[in-house]
Design a protein around this motif. Structure first.
Motif, PDB file in Angstrom:
ATOM      1  N   GLU A  84       0.824  -1.210   0.000  1.00 33.30           N
ATOM      2  CA  GLU A  84       0.000   0.000   0.000  1.00 33.30           C
ATOM      3  C   GLU A  84       0.857   1.260   0.000  1.00 33.30           C
ATOM      4  O   GLU A  84       0.571   2.224  -0.720  1.00 33.30           O
ATOM      5  CB  GLU A  84      -0.938  -0.001   1.199  1.00 33.30           C
ATOM      6  N   CYS A  87       2.517   1.704  -3.460  1.00 33.98           N
ATOM      7  CA  CYS A  87       1.488   2.091  -4.435  1.00 33.98           C
ATOM      8  C   CYS A  87       1.146   3.574  -4.274  1.00 33.98           C
ATOM      9  O   CYS A  87       1.078   4.316  -5.254  1.00 33.98           O
ATOM     10  CB  CYS A  87       0.255   1.217  -4.276  1.00 33.98           C
ATOM     11  N   SER A  91       1.901   6.414  -7.055  1.00 31.65           N
ATOM     12  CA  SER A  91       0.742   7.175  -7.547  1.00 31.65           C
ATOM     13  C   SER A  91       0.985   8.669  -7.387  1.00 31.65           C
ATOM     14  O   SER A  91       0.633   9.453  -8.259  1.00 31.65           O
ATOM     15  CB  SER A  91      -0.528   6.775  -6.795  1.00 31.65           C
ATOM     16  N   ILE A  97      -0.413   3.322 -12.791  1.00 33.28           N
ATOM     17  CA  ILE A  97      -0.788   2.109 -12.067  1.00 33.28           C
ATOM     18  C   ILE A  97      -1.655   1.302 -13.030  1.00 33.28           C
ATOM     19  O   ILE A  97      -2.757   1.712 -13.381  1.00 33.28           O
ATOM     20  CB  ILE A  97      -1.545   2.423 -10.760  1.00 33.28           C
ATOM     21  N   ILE A 101      -4.308  -2.330  -6.286  1.00 38.93           N
ATOM     22  CA  ILE A 101      -4.047  -3.409  -5.329  1.00 38.93           C
ATOM     23  C   ILE A 101      -5.137  -4.463  -5.439  1.00 38.93           C
ATOM     24  O   ILE A 101      -6.325  -4.163  -5.389  1.00 38.93           O
ATOM     25  CB  ILE A 101      -3.922  -2.866  -3.902  1.00 38.93           C
ATOM     26  N   PHE A 111       0.080  -5.024  -6.773  1.00 39.83           N
ATOM     27  CA  PHE A 111      -0.398  -4.083  -7.779  1.00 39.83           C
ATOM     28  C   PHE A 111       0.635  -4.059  -8.899  1.00 39.83           C
ATOM     29  O   PHE A 111       1.769  -4.525  -8.739  1.00 39.83           O
ATOM     30  CB  PHE A 111      -0.653  -2.680  -7.201  1.00 39.83           C
ATOM     31  N   PHE A 113       2.494  -1.677 -12.018  1.00 42.28           N
ATOM     32  CA  PHE A 113       2.745  -0.347 -12.576  1.00 42.28           C
ATOM     33  C   PHE A 113       3.619  -0.481 -13.803  1.00 42.28           C
ATOM     34  O   PHE A 113       4.270  -1.506 -14.017  1.00 42.28           O
ATOM     35  CB  PHE A 113       3.368   0.596 -11.539  1.00 42.28           C
TER      36      PHE A 113
END
Length: 146
Positions: A84, A87, A91, A97, A101, A111, A113
């Motif tokens: 998290e 990410c 972001s 992205i 997630i 996740f 990217f």
């Protein structure tokens, strides 16, 4: 032959731009570099960025191929909180992205990217792949039950 992955080399359409992404957006430190190639040390292996035409020539291949790249590069972390956090950080740096997630059926989360050239990276916490304090994969537990 013993299984080893020492260097993964990624072909770059725009080597300076890709180099800047890995150094300034991901904050990775360059291990070695010159005008033609750059290396980053990643837990017991090197990631090399090499110009597409130069890498194609080295491999005696046509550099004009395009489309889906038949590999997935993943960075493993120790917790959902780390997934998290990374990410959110990427972001905030306007990194694309590709997939938010996601929680697979076997547990953990990940996740995806993309770097500026469309190479897809996975940031993953997978309870079946424990890693040590340095981020090195220790093993891959059995997946026969999946």
């Amino acid at each position: 032959m013993e299984q080893r992955l020492s260097v993964l080399t990624l072909a770059a359409d725009d080597l300076p731009a890709l180099r800047d992404f890995y150094t300034h957006i991901l904050d990775w430190k360059i291990e070695a570099a010159n005008q033609e190639i750059v290396f980053f040390k990643l837990n017991g292996m090197l990631l090399g960025l090499f110009g597409r035409k130069d890498l194609a020539k080295f491999n005696n291949q046509d550099p004009e191929g395009s489309g889906f790249r038949p590999f997935n590069m993943a960075l493993m972390v120790n917790s959902r909180a780390e997934v998290e956090g990374i990410c959110g950080e990427l972001s905030g740096k306007d990194v694309e992205i590709v997939q938010p997630i996601t929680e697979p059926a076997f547990g953990g989360c990940y996740f995806l990217f993309a770097d500026p050239e469309g190479n897809i990276w996975e940031i993953s916490y997978n309870p079946l792949i424990p890693i040590d304090q340095s981020g090195n994969v220790l093993e891959h537990q059995s997946i026969d039950h999946l």
